[in-house]
Design a protein around this motif. Sequence first.
Motif, mmCIF file in Angstrom:
data_model
loop_
_atom_site.group_PDB
_atom_site.id
_atom_site.type_symbol
_atom_site.label_atom_id
_atom_site.label_comp_id
_atom_site.label_asym_id
_atom_site.label_seq_id
_atom_site.Cartn_x
_atom_site.Cartn_y
_atom_site.Cartn_z
ATOM 1 N N LEU A 236 25.835 61.512 -49.269
ATOM 2 C CA LEU A 236 25.739 62.861 -48.720
ATOM 3 C C LEU A 236 24.418 63.521 -49.071
ATOM 4 C CD1 LEU A 236 29.337 64.168 -49.527
ATOM 5 C CD2 LEU A 236 28.462 63.451 -47.295
ATOM 6 N N PRO B 255 24.593 72.553 -47.354
ATOM 7 C CA PRO B 255 25.215 71.293 -47.752
ATOM 8 C C PRO B 255 25.058 70.978 -49.233
ATOM 9 C CG PRO B 255 23.963 71.010 -45.720
ATOM 10 C CD PRO B 255 23.627 72.357 -46.260
ATOM 11 N N TRP C 90 25.490 66.880 -41.038
ATOM 12 C CA TRP C 90 26.695 67.531 -41.552
ATOM 13 C C TRP C 90 27.531 68.168 -40.440
ATOM 14 C CZ3 TRP C 90 28.383 67.944 -46.682
ATOM 15 C CH2 TRP C 90 27.533 67.342 -47.634
ATOM 16 N N ARG D 55 31.080 67.869 -42.455
ATOM 17 C CA ARG D 55 31.241 68.820 -43.560
ATOM 18 C C ARG D 55 32.717 69.100 -43.828
ATOM 19 N NH1 ARG D 55 29.277 73.423 -44.336
ATOM 20 N NH2 ARG D 55 27.205 73.091 -43.464
#
Length: 227
Positions: A23, A103, A31, A43
């Motif tokens: 990630l 994020p 995302w 996400r």
Amino acid sequence: MSDEARVVLSVLGGEVGALVAALSALPALAWERPTRCDPWRVRDVVGHVIVVLSRVPDMVAAPAPERAGTTAAAYYRADGRFSDDTNDERVRTAQRRAADPDPALLVRDLVDTGRTVVEVCREEPADRVVRTRHGDAMLLTDFLTTRLVEVGLHGLDVADAVPREPWLGPAATEHLLRLLFGPRWQVAVDATGDPITLLRRATGREPVTAEQRRVLDQLGLRHLALG
């Protein structure tokens, strides 16, 4: 903890770390990509993983039931836990957890949550039983296996959505395949030719033909209700 529980906890921690690394390398637009877990974006899948891990510390802090009554495989049974209302709540809870536009903050949330799970579980006795939010009494070892299911399989969902090569490690792959096929898991891998393909087929992440379904059943596949 028992040796088995320590192994499960170690593998779980490793998979959380692998997910964090993957990630952390994603561009911002990745995302927002859709996943096979409609209506979740990448996400939202990450938000769901954080949510399901975050329940572990509260379960460990709660009083322990006298005895376990549910296994890791039986936990994934098609009852009210996968009703429309429960699934709707599951979707909303994940989306709320993933709502922050940054994020990096989601990655930090995953790191902190994963670390807390390891810290609160590693000193628990070998026979520790916990109560799930669905009312199941389970050995902590078995419940940690269900958390590995969530982190590992949803890691595949993220990898396929981005897309990039899956990062699921050999130890986690073996653990998941043992859950799905029992002691004949290696026979199932040999029959399929690739463990990741086998995981995708066995969990509904890849279409299967009638013949492939027949082979999976012959190999002893435990059909898990996975939403």
